[in-house]
Design a protein around this motif. Structure first.
Motif, PDB file in Angstrom:
ATOM      1  N   THR A 138      49.391  50.280  46.071  1.00 11.02           N
ATOM      2  CA  THR A 138      49.292  49.009  45.444  1.00 11.02           C
ATOM      3  C   THR A 138      47.917  48.814  44.605  1.00 11.02           C
ATOM      4  OG1 THR A 138      50.354  48.220  47.607  1.00 11.02           O
ATOM      5  CG2 THR A 138      49.707  46.330  45.639  1.00 11.02           C
ATOM      6  N   ILE A 139      47.052  49.741  45.156  1.00 12.95           N
ATOM      7  CA  ILE A 139      45.598  49.280  44.158  1.00 12.95           C
ATOM      8  C   ILE A 139      45.532  49.529  42.777  1.00 12.95           C
ATOM      9  CG2 ILE A 139      43.124  49.026  44.886  1.00 12.95           C
ATOM     10  CD1 ILE A 139      44.292  47.058  46.299  1.00 12.95           C
ATOM     11  N   LEU A 140      45.969  51.051  42.995  1.00 13.75           N
ATOM     12  CA  LEU A 140      46.834  52.180  41.828  1.00 13.75           C
ATOM     13  C   LEU A 140      47.119  50.326  40.800  1.00 13.75           C
ATOM     14  CD1 LEU A 140      46.246  55.284  43.306  1.00 13.75           C
ATOM     15  CD2 LEU A 140      44.560  54.610  42.171  1.00 13.75           C
ATOM     16  N   ASN A 141      48.090  50.897  41.150  1.00 10.63           N
ATOM     17  CA  ASN A 141      48.744  49.936  40.342  1.00 10.63           C
ATOM     18  C   ASN A 141      48.643  48.610  39.440  1.00 10.63           C
ATOM     19  OD1 ASN A 141      51.348  51.734  40.249  1.00 10.63           O
ATOM     20  ND2 ASN A 141      52.660  51.038  42.035  1.00 10.63           N
ATOM     21  N   LEU A 142      48.342  47.486  40.215  1.00 12.38           N
ATOM     22  CA  LEU A 142      47.231  46.185  40.140  1.00 12.38           C
ATOM     23  C   LEU A 142      46.314  47.143  39.155  1.00 12.38           C
ATOM     24  CD1 LEU A 142      46.585  43.507  40.096  1.00 12.38           C
ATOM     25  CD2 LEU A 142      44.628  44.730  41.964  1.00 12.38           C
ATOM     26  N   TYR A 143      45.135  47.524  39.433  1.00 12.62           N
ATOM     27  CA  TYR A 143      44.175  48.408  38.162  1.00 12.62           C
ATOM     28  C   TYR A 143      45.053  49.039  37.040  1.00 12.62           C
ATOM     29  CZ  TYR A 143      40.188  47.648  41.707  1.00 12.62           C
ATOM     30  OH  TYR A 143      39.468  47.203  42.565  1.00 12.62           O
ATOM     31  N   LEU A 144      46.378  49.646  37.182  1.00 17.61           N
ATOM     32  CA  LEU A 144      46.342  49.646  35.878  1.00 17.61           C
ATOM     33  C   LEU A 144      46.929  48.929  34.648  1.00 17.61           C
ATOM     34  CD1 LEU A 144      48.626  52.912  37.046  1.00 17.61           C
ATOM     35  CD2 LEU A 144      47.198  53.143  35.298  1.00 17.61           C
ATOM     36  N   LYS A 181      47.054  36.380  51.769  1.00 18.20           N
ATOM     37  CA  LYS A 181      46.759  35.656  50.245  1.00 18.20           C
ATOM     38  C   LYS A 181      45.327  35.837  49.965  1.00 18.20           C
ATOM     39  CE  LYS A 181      50.529  32.609  50.211  1.00 18.20           C
ATOM     40  NZ  LYS A 181      50.880  31.500  50.798  1.00 18.20           N
ATOM     41  N   ASP A 182      44.108  35.275  51.277  1.00 15.79           N
ATOM     42  CA  ASP A 182      42.766  35.498  50.545  1.00 15.79           C
ATOM     43  C   ASP A 182      42.691  36.482  50.746  1.00 15.79           C
ATOM     44  OD1 ASP A 182      42.693  33.114  51.750  1.00 15.79           O
ATOM     45  OD2 ASP A 182      41.572  33.431  53.849  1.00 15.79           O
ATOM     46  N   GLN A 183      42.073  37.976  50.808  1.00 17.23           N
ATOM     47  CA  GLN A 183      42.483  39.476  50.172  1.00 17.23           C
ATOM     48  C   GLN A 183      42.981  38.761  48.941  1.00 17.23           C
ATOM     49  OE1 GLN A 183      43.916  42.047  52.577  1.00 17.23           O
ATOM     50  NE2 GLN A 183      42.564  41.214  54.723  1.00 17.23           N
ATOM     51  N   ILE A 184      44.172  38.528  48.493  1.00 11.81           N
ATOM     52  CA  ILE A 184      44.721  38.789  46.885  1.00 11.81           C
ATOM     53  C   ILE A 184      44.390  37.933  45.873  1.00 11.81           C
ATOM     54  CG2 ILE A 184      47.266  38.542  45.658  1.00 11.81           C
ATOM     55  CD1 ILE A 184      49.249  39.192  48.306  1.00 11.81           C
ATOM     56  N   VAL A 185      43.748  36.759  46.556  1.00 12.47           N
ATOM     57  CA  VAL A 185      42.915  35.660  45.824  1.00 12.47           C
ATOM     58  C   VAL A 185      41.209  36.488  44.948  1.00 12.47           C
ATOM     59  CG1 VAL A 185      41.656  33.684  45.609  1.00 12.47           C
ATOM     60  CG2 VAL A 185      44.135  33.669  46.548  1.00 12.47           C
ATOM     61  N   ASP A 186      41.192  37.286  46.371  1.00 11.06           N
ATOM     62  CA  ASP A 186      40.131  38.024  45.807  1.00 11.06           C
ATOM     63  C   ASP A 186      39.382  38.941  44.699  1.00 11.06           C
ATOM     64  OD1 ASP A 186      38.393  35.469  47.863  1.00 11.06           O
ATOM     65  OD2 ASP A 186      38.358  37.540  49.337  1.00 11.06           O
ATOM     66  N   LEU A 187      40.625  39.773  44.890  1.00 12.58           N
ATOM     67  CA  LEU A 187      41.574  41.444  44.219  1.00 12.58           C
ATOM     68  C   LEU A 187      41.267  40.619  42.928  1.00 12.58           C
ATOM     69  CD1 LEU A 187      41.448  43.559  44.639  1.00 12.58           C
ATOM     70  CD2 LEU A 187      43.568  43.976  45.460  1.00 12.58           C
ATOM     71  N   ILE A 188      42.169  39.682  42.739  1.00 15.57           N
ATOM     72  CA  ILE A 188      42.507  39.755  41.597  1.00 15.57           C
ATOM     73  C   ILE A 188      42.454  37.951  40.319  1.00 15.57           C
ATOM     74  CG2 ILE A 188      45.200  40.634  41.727  1.00 15.57           C
ATOM     75  CD1 ILE A 188      46.661  38.737  41.833  1.00 15.57           C
ATOM     76  N   GLY A 189      41.808  37.619  41.504  1.00 14.09           N
ATOM     77  CA  GLY A 189      41.420  35.760  41.033  1.00 14.09           C
ATOM     78  C   GLY A 189      42.042  34.845  40.281  1.00 14.09           C
ATOM     79  N   CYS A 190      43.217  35.453  41.550  1.00 13.40           N
ATOM     80  CA  CYS A 190      45.026  33.747  40.970  1.00 13.40           C
ATOM     81  C   CYS A 190      44.460  32.845  41.889  1.00 13.40           C
ATOM     82  CB  CYS A 190      46.079  34.807  41.576  1.00 13.40           C
ATOM     83  SG  CYS A 190      46.303  34.752  43.135  1.00 13.40           S
ATOM     84  N   ASP A 191      45.294  31.667  42.026  1.00 15.55           N
ATOM     85  CA  ASP A 191      45.623  30.486  43.245  1.00 15.55           C
ATOM     86  C   ASP A 191      45.883  30.625  43.776  1.00 15.55           C
ATOM     87  OD1 ASP A 191      43.660  29.403  40.833  1.00 15.55           O
ATOM     88  OD2 ASP A 191      44.915  28.464  39.756  1.00 15.55           O
ATOM     89  N   ARG A 192      46.017  30.378  44.804  1.00 18.40           N
ATOM     90  CA  ARG A 192      47.196  30.730  46.349  1.00 18.40           C
ATOM     91  C   ARG A 192      48.577  30.328  45.887  1.00 18.40           C
ATOM     92  NH1 ARG A 192      44.930  31.755  51.371  1.00 18.40           N
ATOM     93  NH2 ARG A 192      46.312  30.688  52.752  1.00 18.40           N
TER      94      ARG A 192
END
Length: 108
Positions: A27-33, A59-70
């Motif tokens: 999942t992380i690799l696909n995100l960076y791609l 959700k907190d981790q996703i927000v921290d990782l990609i910088g999106c809104d909850r």
């Protein structure tokens, strides 16, 4: 891990997370791609019906990782069908339409 198909035609990535404590490496690799190719990222929190689900923490981790809104994180369950309509609507509204001539866009 590589994107399949002609990358110039890919405009978005609907990235699904399981609401458990640890993110999968794939999942992380696909995100960076997706980030490297400037794709629209549609975050989806899937499998909410799992007994060990921790949706708020993830959700907190996703927000921290990609910088999106909850509020941008969609919730879904493939098992029950919950959230599928919202995912399809997000794809329609967030993914830019393809550009180019009809002949180039729809090759056999």
């Amino acid at each position: 891990m590589k994107f399949r198909g002609p990358l110039p035609l890919v405009k978005a990535l609907c990235l699904s997370w399981t609401p458990l404590r640890v993110f999968r490496r794939k999942t992380i690799l696909n995100l960076y791609l997706a980030i490297d190719h400037d794709l629209e990222i549609i975050p989806v929190l899937n499998k909410l019906d799992l007994e060990a689900a921790m949706p708020e923490e993830v959700k907190d981790q996703i927000v921290d990782l990609i910088g999106c809104d909850r509020d941008d994180i969609l919730e879904a369950s493939g098992k029950t069908g919950y959230g599928v309509e919202e995912i399809l609507e997000a794809i329609v509204h967030r993914v830019p339409a393809p550009k180019g001539t009809r002949r180039l866009l729809y090759r056999p």
